[in-house]
Design an enzyme around this catalytic site. Structure first.
Site, short mmCIF file in Angstrom:
data_model
loop_
_atom_site.label_atom_id
_atom_site.label_comp_id
_atom_site.label_asym_id
_atom_site.label_seq_id
_atom_site.Cartn_x
_atom_site.Cartn_y
_atom_site.Cartn_z
N GLU A 1 7.38 -1.70 3.92
CA GLU A 1 6.51 -0.52 3.83
C GLU A 1 6.27 0.02 5.25
OE1 GLU A 1 2.28 -0.77 3.75
OE2 GLU A 1 2.30 -2.89 3.25
N LYS B 1 -5.53 -8.81 0.29
CA LYS B 1 -6.51 -8.75 1.38
C LYS B 1 -7.85 -9.29 0.93
CE LYS B 1 -4.55 -4.94 1.67
NZ LYS B 1 -4.22 -3.52 1.78
#
Ligand code: PSU
Ligand code: MN
Length: 302
Positions: free
Chosen positions: A25, A158
């Site tokens: 990404e 996360k």
């Protein structure tokens, strides 16, 4: 190959030759993911880790409205400096308006899937945000992983997210989640969230075998490989908890909601840890890239 995606010279040659490839990404290596110069360091380290594993890296981005799988060297500065974050649903808008932007996990699995790249390394996928029962903020990463046939290597999700709910949504979407040499879902900066995973694998070959079996039963979606941060780079959960609380409070105070939330929270956590979160972020991204390279090599032999 589908004409909606352009490939760099190197990636086109690798695809044609059946060589192993790993998609990357570009949000994490923009200033939305990491402050300069660490975004460039991350870019260099993840690309090098994939090459060291014997695979070809394919950075995804949208450049002047074109979807790219693999960028040319002369695109690098533009992509590292771009500050428009594009999720899957933003791709058609950016294409029609000939804009330039960086791809999140959801946009990357879309582009990788179209290009025929089956493995992708990120830092940490998006997931269900804390308080989502009121805000409804669930990253489009989860649905995109379910719909595109790409193996996503991630350091869990996360840790400022709601990790139990993130795992529940992955289950609802029937996304296989396997722990790489771990029994627990990792928490990005920390090796374990304490949440048990149903499946553990020890090797890249096992992951390739699962992906092959997955495709053989007609499922056209992806899977999650949860790879804990290397031990030496880990920030123990107790040490990062205060910084996460600060980051979430600051994002809320500044009204950073929707796509602006994740970059704001990451920056606030870096500040609250005196930047200790940054080397951890770089180390986990590099480790994921390395494992993704091994998986791509294993798949190319199977
Ligand atoms: N992990 C990082 N830094 C990032 C991201 C993940 O260490 O910048 C990005 C990824 O691109 C991911 C996105 O897809 O955050 C999720 O954003 P949202 O929560 O708005 O869906
Ligand atoms: Mn969101």
């Amino acid at each position: 190959m589908i004409s909606a995606v352009r490939c760099s010279t190197e990636v086109a040659a690798a695809l044609a030759a059946g060589r192993p490839l790993v998609a990357l990404e570009s949000t994490i290596t923009s200033r939305l993911g990491l402050p300069a110069p660490f975004n460039r360091e991350c870019f260099d380290r993840v690309n090098a880790a994939i090459r060291a594993a014997g695979a070809v890296p394919a950075v995804t981005a949208v450049i002047h409205g074109e979807l790219w799988a693999g960028i040319e060297p002369h695109h690098e500065a533009l992509v590292l400096g771009a500050d428009e974050k594009l999720a899957e649903r933003d791709l058609p808008v950016a294409m029609a308006a000939t804009r330039t932007g960086v791809t999140t996990v959801s946009a990357t699995v879309t582009i990788a899937g179209l290009a025929g790249i089956r493995v992708f390394a990120t830092g940490g996928i998006g997931g269900v945000h804390r308080g989502a029962e009121l805000s409804f903020d669930v990253s489009s990463d989860l649905g995109a992983i379910a719909r595109h046939p790409v193996i996503v290597v991630t350091a869990g999700a996360k840790a400022f997210l709601d990790l139990p709910k993130t795992l529940e949504v992955l289950e609802t979407l029937s996304v296989p989640v396997v722990g790489y040499q771990t029994d627990n879902f990792p928490a990005f900066w920390s090796r374990s969230s304490g949440l048990p995973l149903g499946h553990r694998v020890e090797s890249a070959d096992e992951i390739a075998a699962i992906a092959t079996a997955h495709a053989s039963i007609g499922w056209r979606g992806g899977m999650v490989v949860a790879n804990p941060i290397p031990l030496a780079a880990e920030i123990p959960a107790a040490d990062i908890a205060g910084a996460i609380a600060t980051g979430l409070t600051e994002a809320e105070r500044d009204g950073a909601v929707g796509p602006k939330a994740t970059p704001k929270i990451l920056a606030a956590i870096a500040a609250a840890t005196d930047s200790r979160s940054i080397p951890a972020n770089l180390a986990l991204a590099e480790s994921n890239a390395s494992l993704a390279g091994e998986i791509a090599v294993a798949l190319s032999k199977s």
